[in-house]
Structures are given as structure tokens and as C-alpha cells.
Design an enzyme around this catalytic site. Structure first.
Site, PDB file in Angstrom:
ATOM      1  N   ILE A 521      -0.188  -6.482   0.137  1.00 16.73           N
ATOM      2  CA  ILE A 521      -0.348  -5.527   1.247  1.00 16.73           C
ATOM      3  C   ILE A 521      -1.201  -4.336   0.842  1.00 16.73           C
ATOM      4  O   ILE A 521      -1.426  -3.436   1.638  1.00 16.73           O
ATOM      5  CB  ILE A 521       1.016  -5.036   1.790  1.00 16.73           C
ATOM      6  N   GLY A 522      -1.678  -4.304  -0.371  1.00 17.82           N
ATOM      7  CA  GLY A 522      -2.530  -3.178  -0.760  1.00 17.82           C
ATOM      8  C   GLY A 522      -2.964  -3.304  -2.205  1.00 17.82           C
ATOM      9  O   GLY A 522      -2.433  -4.128  -2.964  1.00 17.82           O
ATOM     10  N   VAL A 523      -3.968  -2.519  -2.565  1.00 14.73           N
ATOM     11  CA  VAL A 523      -4.394  -2.454  -3.966  1.00 14.73           C
ATOM     12  C   VAL A 523      -4.622  -0.999  -4.333  1.00 14.73           C
ATOM     13  O   VAL A 523      -5.122  -0.224  -3.522  1.00 14.73           O
ATOM     14  CB  VAL A 523      -5.729  -3.190  -4.252  1.00 14.73           C
ATOM     15  N   PHE A 526      -3.467   1.098  -9.908  1.00 16.80           N
ATOM     16  CA  PHE A 526      -2.421   0.544 -10.737  1.00 16.80           C
ATOM     17  C   PHE A 526      -2.447  -0.981 -10.718  1.00 16.80           C
ATOM     18  O   PHE A 526      -2.192  -1.642 -11.717  1.00 16.80           O
ATOM     19  CB  PHE A 526      -1.121   1.078 -10.140  1.00 16.80           C
ATOM     20  N   GLY A 527      -2.789  -1.571  -9.597  1.00 19.14           N
ATOM     21  CA  GLY A 527      -2.759  -3.019  -9.446  1.00 19.14           C
ATOM     22  C   GLY A 527      -2.484  -3.349  -7.995  1.00 19.14           C
ATOM     23  O   GLY A 527      -2.689  -2.524  -7.114  1.00 19.14           O
ATOM     24  N   VAL A 529      -0.229  -4.430  -4.605  1.00 19.02           N
ATOM     25  CA  VAL A 529       1.085  -4.176  -4.014  1.00 19.02           C
ATOM     26  C   VAL A 529       1.444  -5.363  -3.120  1.00 19.02           C
ATOM     27  O   VAL A 529       0.638  -5.786  -2.295  1.00 19.02           O
ATOM     28  CB  VAL A 529       1.084  -2.882  -3.173  1.00 19.02           C
ATOM     29  N   ASP A 639      -2.294  13.683  -6.226  1.00 17.73           N
ATOM     30  CA  ASP A 639      -3.114  12.703  -5.524  1.00 17.73           C
ATOM     31  C   ASP A 639      -2.686  12.635  -4.053  1.00 17.73           C
ATOM     32  O   ASP A 639      -2.386  11.565  -3.542  1.00 17.73           O
ATOM     33  CB  ASP A 639      -3.018  11.340  -6.213  1.00 17.73           C
TER      34      ASP A 639
END
Ligand SMILES: *[C@@H]1O[C@H](CO)[C@@H](O)[C@H](O)[C@H]1NC(C)=O
Ligand SMILES: *[C@@H]1O[C@H](CO)[C@@H](O)[C@H](O)[C@H]1NC(C)=O
Ligand SMILES: *[C@@H]1O[C@H](CO)[C@@H](O)[C@H](O)[C@H]1NC(C)=O
Ligand SMILES: *[C@@H]1O[C@H](CO)[C@@H](O)[C@H](O)[C@H]1NC(C)=O
Ligand SMILES: *[C@@H]1O[C@H](CO)[C@@H](O)[C@H](O)[C@H]1NC(C)=O
Ligand SMILES: *[C@@H]1O[C@H](CO)[C@@H](O)[C@H](O)[C@H]1NC(C)=O
Ligand SMILES: *[C@@H]1O[C@H](CO)[C@@H](O)[C@H](O)[C@H]1NC(C)=O
Length: 858
Positions: A521-523, A526-527, A529, A639
Site C-alpha cells: 500500500i505504499g513505499v 524505509f521499504g 508498506v 518529517d
């Protein structure tokens, strides 16, 4: 140049020369284990060989790794290592007070294992450090290096012997030091009243002290090169030590006011400290209702000297601004003898300082110095206000000529991660590095403040949102954990471990269908998701670390550390983590509606109403305000952006992604000097220039978020004409020209009440002030946004205050257009959390841009 300027210049020159003469011997800076060199400020550091008496078993070594947070390679990159007792001998003048600073950078040295380094340091027969581990201290403070500063009483000796002795209790133990500074200073100490003991006092002029905190209250940090009297001290901003939501206001002397030291030695504090202050504010009635409070963690069983610096630069008569000062809830300068700066100094622009001695014992709730200021009512002054310009806190040596406290206890999570052989880190300090040194070893107690949280298993995260607004540090337990932490590390580890749930890798694989790409569902940096299901039905989001990303490992650690301590309605909740089979994953509550960004632009979905946007901004502001002040220690997110504000199924905003966060006194006495991290378009320009981080950097980023929400465009859009690329610049430009309405989201045109818009835009503009000091605190931002919402609600005719983000799900607004929008949203978001999100994130031009400017995606 005018005559007046000439005059000022010659006065300045004269006082400079005068000062150099006063400080009779030259400051000494020794770069241990090296041939010497110049630091970033251009100051020369000598080699140490000529001061080394017994160099039996000493080795010169170069650090194997240069942490990016080191401000200068000299003196940190070289060290001298001692495997047997060693002595440095420095010539000193008799009857003179000396300031001694030790610099430690516990790095990976060739052939020496830094974890074996335990040693004691004594100076002139006084124990400064004992069983001291620089590595543990840095690790617990998440700093790369340390500076410990002491002030040694005048003596009759013509030499100062500094002994470094490796501990005999550990095998292969060794001592090391990177730099030593020795500076003669005027004896700025004298008879000092003991707070809480009537008319009893201590003569500090013959005592030895360790500097614990040194703050320029209400002002910017002052680097050593700008210090007065050649003492090369660092003064930090006081924000991280303010306690509670009442922060008062920063005030500053007018440029043409001359600071007249009169009898006060110039080396007391630099002008910059006296030219700025924190006061309570203009509202006398309000000022009577609160205290300005600062809180400092210290070692128990010592007496501390609290030095308060004052300079009145606004008023000029007595009994205008009169206030009470309390230290640890006891009267230090309170009715019937309250503080009146003009009465102390006899004039405007004349600085002074006042010292107070306070005994800190070892009872529950102790181990801290608390300063409270509140207007004095008894003296009926013209204004109910109080003011402080600077503060220094020194630890006084105890009866056995000792100043040493114990090592801090790094949290169990950090230790556990480092003991994993597969994930061996470059060195202890570099793992967590980022924040820099400068903190005295005694701050360490702070690091012990692991949350004591009821052992509630937060498996069904969404449900437990009802239990919001919990303090980070539980009341009675907190003090228990602090003192226990010092003496009993086992207790602490179990507490820390109880904070979040451990998942096995097979559980994670089962939850994500073996990391099936369709669940992504996402990037992030960190890597990837993934969406997942645990416990047979609970939806979660699983962040999987990219195994090749070193940055990912650090952020993983930070995120666990942060989130396991934080529970708040407006912060995303960590359910647990997995560190197993070479995988590192974090498991969170699933945020059904994804990121804020995807609901304001670049989507095919319908649009959020203005009121909804306000409520989401208010929620996010609450989350950030909690980070900054809800804990006793400031946490800086670093952030803040619209993709890090997530929305749950009820449209409640939750701040997420704590991978870059930093905590307050874990930092360098008030700010972090570090490699600039964050996202382009949101970066605080001041942080970028000065590389000094305060929570005002988050305020800046949040200002960008506010404009993003209003204008429905990315923070950076490189496809636009140059002057429009940066939203912050463009929005400020339009706001100042009074044409902001031209650039707001077309969907909002005509739907925002003008007063509400003005309040909102003014708030956003203030957040984007160039200087951190001019930006409001998150609490003010929150208040202003709530006010803006009220203005809108009044204009809309709906019941003010009747709605909050959490009851958005039930439609009770009379505004039918809002209702239909909300219903549309429910329908439009059914697909949320599916693969669309990934493609959207990648398609997004600003995402691509940020990857272009920074390959790591940050
Ligand atoms: C120096 O080391 C040698 C051998 O390790 C030892 O015999 C000698 O006594 C030491 N000298 C001092 C001053 O410690
Ligand atoms: C350093 O010492 C610690 C504890 O004595 C040990 O666990 C670690 O493996 C050692 N590191 C190296 C690089 O030898
Ligand atoms: C070694 O340990 C003993 C008892 O645990 C302690 O009294 C002594 O001070 C320690 N020595 C050093 C150099 O830390
Ligand atoms: C403080 O002193 C008391 C009494 O001497 C002792 O029991 C306690 O352990 C000491 N605390 C610390 C932190 O050293
Ligand atoms: C001061 O009093 C407050 C309220 O009674 C208490 O919470 C706090 O712990 C006290 N501080 C100290 C240092 O004793
Ligand atoms: C201010 O601090 C003093 C001393 O700690 C305390 O007695 C008083 O109750 C505080 N006042 C407020 C309004 O918190
Ligand atoms: C020395 O420090 C270590 C690490 O903080 C601690 O575990 C140990 O108990 C200390 N030893 C003594 C004698 O204080």
C-alpha cells in the site's frame, strides 16, 4: 561610519583587550593522540605529547568511522588510548579558577573494543568520572560524541594533574580521550543561599562544579566562538526544557539598546544571552493563572547551583515587573522578597545573575531541578509578568570530592537490536548517531525514562483509540522506573519489552500472504508498506525494512523507540514489531483512508470540505503539539508532510513516520546539530542553514502543510514557473500581496468564511517565518486553527464546538453539500488501501522529484 559607531567599536575593542588581559593565561586546547590541527572555527589544537607524564601503554589511534554529526574532525577523529593508568600534567596559575572540558568520541578503534572501555578521570584529586563508559553514555543519549565540562576551584598548585585510569573490573578495559580544553576563568562564584533552608548558605568560590545545562532563554543558541570572556562556552535554546503548554513569549532588546555590564564581569554571559528573554505575555490576568516552568533531569544526592541571568530591556522603573521564583517548589526569590530586575541592577540594559543552591535528594519524584516563575501579587507591580534571560545549572562536588554520577542505561530495544549478529553496526555510536554531543554525562537519567505503560496488549488498535490522551509517562510509575532504572536494569528491560508485541516472521508472512505484491500500500525510505490481517481479522499496516538500507535500520530503531513510548489519539499506533529471520517489520494500526495528501489533490476521488480539512489540520496539530510538549521532553518529528498525516476510517488525523524523530534532552542541550534530514519542500530554511534542529522546524513544515491543504497543490511542483515551484515561497508571496485567494483550491472558492481564511492564512504565514524564534509554538498554532474553525462554524450556522474529527462518521451537519461530499467520500474510498495507492504515490510528480534530488527518497 558615524562617530557613534566609532565610539561603540572602540568601546568593544577596549573591552575585548581588557578581557584578554583579565584572563591571564591563554586557553589551552589539546588534541589527544594526534599532531594537532585546526577545528572548524579555526582554533588551533596542540598535540598532547608534551603534557603526557606517564605514557606507558598509551596508543594513538584514528577513529575508524566519521559520524556525519561531528561538526569538526579536530579533535574527534583522533584519540589517545590508555591500557594502564596515565597522567596529563598542565601548568596552571595558583589561586585561579579553571574550566576543563573533555571531548569523547567513542568510535570503533582498530584492535580495541570500545564496549570494554570503562575508566575514571580525576583532576587535582577530585573524581570527575568513575566507571565511566563513553560508549554507553553516547548510546543512551543517542549522540555521537560527548563534551563534559567542569569548573575547578582555585588551588595552590602550579600544575594540574589529570589522571585517567582504566577500570580493573573489566577485562581488556582501557581509557581514552579525544580532546582536553583548559581555560582560566574569573571566579564567578561566591556565597550562595540554600533554597529551602532559612539563611543558610554555601561558599561556592572554593568548590568544584560540573556544568549540567547552559541555556540562552528565549534566544538562539550561541556557539563557543560567540561566547564572552574567551570561555568558549555553548549556550543552547531553552525550548526543550520548558514544561507544560504555557511557553510564554520570546522578547528581544531593541538593536540600539546598549548592554551595560557595569560591575558584572563580561565573562558572566555574552550579550546575546542578555538581549533575549522569555516573558509570560501581555495579558496580566492570564499571567496570574500560570507559571513559566523549566524542568531539568539531574543526578540525585548532589547539591546544584542554579544561576539565573537577568537583564531588563523594556522597562526602567522598580515595581513594574516583579515576580516570584521557585526552585523545586520552594521559594528561591519569592514574596516577601520577590525578583525585580530593575531593583537588582538599578537600570535598563544592565545585566546581572543570581545564584541559588538546591539539594537534590534521592526520594521518589526527585532527580530533577524545576524552576517556576509567576508574577508577584503581594508587591502589586505595574505588570503581572516574569522574565528570564539565561540559566546555568552546575553540580557541586560532594563531601568525598566526587562529581561522578553513574552511566545511563540504554533502552532494552537498542541493546537487543545491537546484539543481533546479522545486523552488526559500524560502531555503537554510529548506529544511532545523528544527534551530537555536548550533553554532560549526567543528563543520562533522561534516557532511562522509558514509559511505564500498563501492560495492555494493543492488538485491536482501532478500538483502543478511545483511550486517547494518555500521558507518555505514567504518573506514579514514572518516578519508580527512574530510580529503579539506575540501580536495577533488569526491571527496566522487562518494562520496555512489555511495551509492544513481538511478532514472529511466520505471523508476518501469514498476515501479508508472504509479502504479496498485491498487498503493497505504499513505499517509503524505509521499504515497502503492506496491508495485512492479524489475529483472524484485525487489519494492520506492516512496514518492511529494505534489508540493504542502513538508513532503514536506524530509522527502524528510532521508530520503535519513539512509538513504543507514545500513545495519542492523533499519533499512529504501533502494535508491535518483528525482528526475526533477517527481517525487520513494524506493525501498525491500519489507517483506512490513507494519507491526507491523496484527499486534497491528484486524485480522482471527491474533495474534502473546508471544515473537514480544518478538523484534520487541528488533529495533526494536536498530535505534533503533544510530541513537542505532552511529554516532559520535546520530541521533534523532523518529517512533517501531508503523506505522513494519515486518516483513519473516521477521518481522524494521525501523525505517522517517526523514523527521523529526535527527543529533547537526548539532544545536544537544546537542539540537534546534525545532517539535514527531512523532505524537500517542507524543510525549515533555518535548520538547513544552521543545521540546528528545534521543534520550530516542525512548525515550519506544518505551515507548508497548511498551505498545501488550502491550495491543493504539492509542496514542490517543478513543472510550474520558477517562482511558483515552492509552495512555501509562492503562498507567502501571494499572502503578502493580499492575493492568496487567487491560489486556493478551486473547490473551496466561495466556501470559506473570509475571517476564517484570514486566521488560517495568518497562522500558516507565521509558521513559515524565516527565524524559528518568530514562529509560533505548536500550541499557538492549534489554538488559532481551532479559532478559525469556530469562525467557520459560526458563519456556517452550525453549532460551534459540536463537532470533532472523531464524530465525522455520523453526518449531523445541516449543510447538505457537505453531507453529500461526505457520502461521496465513503463511496470513493472503498478502494483505499489497495494497490492504487502505490501507483498514485509513484505517479505523483513531487514524489519523483524528491527522489531525483535525493536518491534515498528523503
Ligand atoms: C611501563 O611498562 C613496563 C612493562 O609493561 C613496566 O615494567 C614499567 O614498570 C612501566 N612503567 C611505569 C612507569 O608504569
Ligand atoms: C566487543 O565486546 C563485546 C562484549 O565484551 C562483544 O559482545 C563484542 O562482540 C565485541 N566486539 C568486537 C568487534 O569484538
Ligand atoms: C570494581 O568493583 C568494585 C565492587 O563492585 C567497586 O567497589 C570498585 O569501585 C570498582 N572499581 C572500579 C575501578 O570501577
Ligand atoms: C543517595 O544516597 C542514599 C543514602 O546515602 C543512598 O541510599 C542512595 O542509593 C543514593 N542514591 C544514588 C542515586 O546514588
Ligand atoms: C512540585 O510540585 C508539583 C505539584 O505539587 C509536583 O508535581 C512536582 O513533582 C514538584 N516538583 C518537585 C521538584 O518537587
Ligand atoms: C507555581 O509554582 C509554585 C511553586 O512550585 C506553586 O506553588 C504554584 O502552585 C504554581 N502555580 C501555578 C498556577 O501552577
Ligand atoms: C559500571 O557501569 C556499568 C554500566 O553502566 C554498570 O553495569 C556497573 O554496575 C558499574 N559498576 C560499578 C562498580 O558501579
Amino acid at each position: 561610519m558615524t562617530n557613534r559607531n566609532h565610539f561603540v567599536l572602540s568601546v568593544a575593542l577596549f573591552s575585548l583587550i581588557f578581557n584578554v588581559i583579565l584572563v591571564s593565561s591563554q586557553p589551552l586546547a589539546v588534541d589527544c593522540g594526534s599532531k594537532g590541527g585546526k577545528d572548524e572555527d579555526g582554533r588551533t589544537w596542540e598535540p598532547d605529547t608534551k603534557y603526557l607524564l606517564q605514557s606507558n601503554g598509551s596508543v594513538q589511534l584514528q577513529a575508524g568511522y566519521q559520524d556525519p554529526s561531528l561538526l569538526s574532525t579536530v579533535p574527534y577523529m583522533n584519540a589517545r588510548i590508555f591500557t594502564s593508568p596515565a597522567t596529563y600534567q598542565f601548568p596552571i596559575k595558583t589561586k585561579e579558577r579553571y574550566l576543563v572540558r573533555f571531548h569523547f568520541y567513542p568510535s570503533a578503534f582498530p584492535n580495541f573494543n570500545i564496549t570494554n572501555s570503562y575508566f575514571s578521570v580525576a583532576a587535582g584529586g577530585l573524581t570527575l568520572m568513575n566507571n565511566f563508559s563513553a560508549a554507553i553514555t553516547c548510546q543512551a543519549l543517542t549522540q555521537a560524541y560527548l563534551v563534559n565540562e567542569y569548573s575547578l576551584a582555585p588551588s595552590d598548585s602550579e600544575v594540574l594533574n589529570i589522571n585517567l585510569t582504566p577500570s580493573t573490573n573489566y577485562t581488556n578495559s582501557f581509557a581514552f580521550v579525544n580532546g582536553i580544553e583548559l581555560i582560566a576563568m574569573p571566579n564567578l562564584f561566591g556565597m550562595t543561599n540554600m533554597v529551602g533552608y532559612d539563611s543558610s548558605s554555601v561558599d561556592v568560590s572554593t568548590e568544584n562544579l560540573q556544568m549540567m545545562f547552559r541555556l540562552n532563554v528565549g534566544g538562539q543558541s550561541v556557539p563557543p566562538s560567540k561566547d564572552a570572556g574567551g570561555l568558549l562556552r555553548s549556550w543552547y535554546n531553552d525550548d526543550p526544557y520548558l514544561y507544560g503548554a504555557a511557553m510564554g513569549v520570546n522578547i528581544e532588546a531593541s538593536k540600539n539598546l546598549r548592554i551595560d555590564y557595569k560591575d558584572l564581569p563580561k565573562s558572566s554571559a555574552p550579550e546575546d544571552v542578555y538581549r533575549t528573554a522569555r516573558a509570560m505575555g501581555r495579558d496580566s490576568k492570564l499571567n496570574l493563572k500560570f507559571n513559566l516552568t523549566w524542568l531539568f533531569q539531574v543526578d540525585a544526592n548532589f547539591t546544584y547551583i542554579v544561576r539565573l541571568h537577568f537583564c531588563e530591556f523594556q522597562l526602567d522603573k522598580v515595581n513594574q515587573r516583579v515576580f516570584n521564583v521557585y526552585i523545586n517548589n520552594q521559594s528561591a526569590q519569592a514574596d516577601p522578597s520577590p525578583a525585580d530586575i530593575i531593583a537588582f541592577t538599578d537600570g535598563k540594559g544592565v545585566p546581572t545573575y543570581k545564584d541559588y543552591a538546591i539539594v537534590v535528594s534521592d526520594g521518589p519524584g526527585d532527580e530533577m531541578v524545576q524552576i517556576d516563575m509567576t508574577p508577584s501579587t503581594a508587591s502589586k507591580p505595574e505588570y503581572y509578568d516574569s522574565q528570564l534571560n539565561g540559566v546555568e545549572i552546575f553540580k557541586l562536588n560532594d563531601g568525598s570530592k566526587n562529581l561522578a554520577g553513574s552511566n545511563p542505561q540504554p533502552s532494552a530495544m537498542l541493546l537487543q537490536a545491537e546484539s543481533e549478529p546479522k545486523r552488526s553496526f559500524k560502531s555503537n555510536s554510529s548506529v544511532i548517531g545523528g544527534a551530537t554531543g555536548g550533553a554532560a554525562a549526567a543528563f543520562v537519567v533522561v534516557a532511562l525514562l522509558i514509559v511505564v505503560y500498563t501492560k495492555k496488549k494493543r492488538v485491536h488498535g482501532v478500538e483502543s483509540h478511545t483511550s486517547s490522551w494518555l500521558p507518555i509517562y505514567g504518573n506514579s510509575h514514572t518516578t519508580g522506573s527512574k530510580s529503579d532504572g539506575k540501580s536495577n536494569s533488569g526491571h527496566l528491560s522487562t518494562l520496555a519489552q512489555g511495551l509492544s508485541r513481538h511478532f514472529s516472521i511466520s505471523e508476518i508472512k501469514q498476515a501479508t500472504k508472504n509479502f504479496d505484491e498485491s498487498n503493497v500500500i505504499g513505499v517509503g525510505g524505509f521499504g515497502k508498506v503492506y496491508k495485512g490481517i492479524i489475529d483472524g481479522g484485525t487489519k494492520v499496516a506492516i512496514k518492511r525494512s529494505n534489508p540493504s538500507s542502513e538508513q532503514g535500520i536506524n530509522e527502524f530503531q528510532t521508530e520503535i523507540e519513539m512509538l513504543s513510548k507514545l500513545r495519542h489519539k492523533h499519533l499512529v499506533s504501533l502494535i508491535g514489531f518483528c525482528e526475526d529471520g533477517g527481517e525487520m517489520c513494524l506493525v501498525y494500526d491500519y489507517m483506512a483512508r490513507g494519507t491526507l495528501r491523496e484527499h486534497i489533490y491528484n486524485n480522482k476521488k471527491s474533495h474534502l470540505s473546508w471544515k473537514q480539512r480544518l478538523e484534520i489540520c487541528i488533529g495533526a496539530a494536536r498530535g505534533l503539539h503533544y510530541l513537542h510538549t505532552g511529554a516532559k521532553y520535546t520530541i521533534i518529528h523532523r518529517d512533517v508532510k501531508t503523506t505522513n498525516i494519515l486518516l483513519d476510517e473516521n477521518w481522524v488525523a494521525k501523525v505517522s513516520d517517526f523514523g527521523l524523530s529526535k527527543t529533547g534532552p537526548d539532544m545536544n542541550q537544546g537542539h540537534v546539530s546534525t545532517v539535514v534530514k527531512g523532505s524537500f519542500g517542507y524543510l525549515d530554511p533555518e535548520y538547513f542553514r544552521r543545521q540546528q534542529l528545534t521543534e520550530k522546524s516542525d512548525v515550519y513544515s506544518f505551515g507548508v502543510v497548511l498551505f498545501e491543504v488550502l491550495c491543493a497543490r504539492p509542496a514542490l511542483n517543478p513543472s510550474l514557473p520558477k517562482e511558483q515551484v515552492s509552495l512555501a515561497d509562492w503562498a507567502l508571496h501571494c499572502q503578502r500581496k493580499g492575493v492568496l485567494e487567487d491560489i486556493i483550491d478551486p473547490h473551496l472558492k466561495g466556501k470559506i468564511n473570509p475571517e476564517c481564511l484570514k486566521k488560517f492564512a495568518d497562522t500558516a504565514e507565521k509558521c513559515l517565518s524565516d527565524h524559528g524564534l518568530e514562529r509560533p509554538h505548536m500550541g499557538d498554532v492549534l489554538w488559532n486553527l481551532e479559532f478559525a474553525l469556530q469562525l467557520q462554524e459560526t458563519a456556517d450556522g452550525s453549532k460551534p464546538g459540536s463537532s470533532s474529527t472523531s464524530d465525522q462518521g455520523s453526518v449531523h451537519s445541516t449543510d447538505s453539500s457537505v453531507r453529500s461530499q461526505r457520502e461521496a467520500l465513503h463511496v470513493g474510498n472503498l478502494s483505499l488501501g489497495s494497490e492504487h495507492e502505490l501507483s498514485e504515490e509513484v505517479d505523483n510528480e513531487s514524489a519523483i522529484f524528491s527522489q531525483l534530488v535525493n536518491p534515498k527518497g528523503r
